[in-house]
Design an enzyme around this catalytic site. Sequence first.
Site, PDB file in Angstrom:
ATOM      1  N   GLU A 263      -2.933  -4.892  -1.119  1.00  0.00           N
ATOM      2  CA  GLU A 263      -2.424  -4.791   0.177  1.00  0.00           C
ATOM      3  C   GLU A 263      -0.889  -4.042  -0.115  1.00  0.00           C
ATOM      4  O   GLU A 263      -0.140  -5.052  -0.532  1.00  0.00           O
ATOM      5  CB  GLU A 263      -2.381  -6.318   0.760  1.00  0.00           C
ATOM      6  N   CYS A 300       4.568  -8.461   5.834  1.00  0.00           N
ATOM      7  CA  CYS A 300       3.810  -7.146   5.796  1.00  0.00           C
ATOM      8  C   CYS A 300       3.353  -6.825   6.945  1.00  0.00           C
ATOM      9  O   CYS A 300       2.940  -5.604   7.347  1.00  0.00           O
ATOM     10  CB  CYS A 300       2.804  -7.232   4.580  1.00  0.00           C
TER      11      CYS A 300
END
Length: 504
Positions: A263, A300
């Site tokens: 990720e 994020c």
Amino acid sequence: MTHTPHGDHLIGGERIRSEGRFSSAPATGQSHEFSAGNPELVAQACAAAHAAFEGFAATTCEERAALLEAIAEEIDARGDAITAVGHAETGLPEARMQGERGRTTGQLRLFAEHIRKGDYLDRRHDKALPDRQPLPRPDLRMMQRPIGPVAVFGASNFPLAFSVAGGDTAAALAAGCTVVVKGHSAHPGTGEIVGDAIVAALSRLGMDPGIFSLVQGGKRDVGEAVVTDPRIKAVGFTGSLGGGRALYNLCANRPEPIPFFGELGSVNPMFVLPSAAAARGAEIGTGWAASLTMGAGQFCTNPGIAVVIDGPDADAFAAAATEALQASAPQVMLTDGMADAYRSGAARVGAGKGVRSLVSTSCEARHAAPYLFEVSAADWLENHELSEEVFGPLGLIIRVADAAQMEEVARSFAGQLTTTLQLDDGDTDLGRRLLPVLERMAGRVLANGFPTGVEVADAMVHGGPYPASTNFGATSVGTLSIRRFLRPVCYQNLPDALMPKDFA
């Protein structure tokens, strides 16, 4: 509460001290020394994980669920120490550390509940048809099985939920995979306490200590050694695009390539549709500013870009966001390096063609204050660098001429973790046109909200097309994340006595 770290690696249930050392760099309080990893220690951890794998893979869902719950209990028992050390190391508020601990233990317990049901195994049975013509059919049974030892890289921005006992570790253990964690040097003390909790849980249940190992710190060669060790069969990673891509390439170039579930970040664009902008543009601008600055923007899922049709409603949106951001106090970032990268990123965005500054600031040392910029769609479409993530509380408003140009801008984005539609009833037609673009762009599409905050649930997707993640068919949050560390195996005419226990 005072806690003094022992500073050792945790390999196969043993504390191991290495000659190489490094010092933590806490936001507040005293620094501590920790053993630094090296390739030899990585090999030792991988050997322990490999030796423990077959036995752990043979455990039942109930046994693995009991382990996950025991880990959660051991973490909670160390809750005060985790909060104190995590707050000192990262600068994150104590309430944030407590909330993240609850998320971490809640995830472990959710996974335990999920695997007990057994549905994730996707068990299938085609019974034998011995009399079928022209050929008989054999007895076929299929189920998901663990893939092997998994390497997990601790994340910098979530010292608990995406680190030693975070989502990747919890998913791998739930699947029946042993785990080697490469701890993040930004919060080694926090990682150590959580690692101690996992070791204690394994010991309490009488399980093989090789199921879990934690290697702290070390240079780049430690990360490379983890992903290239032939005993590792998959990697979980949360971090930067550059670091993640380098590890991904190493995984792909191995003699036996393995999956890399990385990720890698995202700018998470928000599209403010015209009816919503007219009805509540200022309200959306204020909410957006709050989301941008949450946790110093170190998420994020931070919604770094807002797209709005130029005009008075866009002016009201921008004015409200500007006012809210100007009132936001500086916050401590997780590391000095992140603060430096944030300042460099802000300078890069501000120097872009046609970019106008709405909120500028002076960020010193490890602190970050918000930046806000705006740019026309035409200038945005000519400058790909403006679409690159700046990790911190920075926002960019893209002013588009009309709905058609909003669609054009939407199509210009690379893969994202999230994307958001701010829309009212009058925006349905435009929303319907945008949705096919957005669902190809991102793993999670929101309406009338903000993406900071990722619910740990069955239906959650935290992933997306590259560069948001390296495997667009996977998620690193939610119960579906367990499937990353499983593979289907078909058993043909296998006697019941030899079938895995979980098939029953």
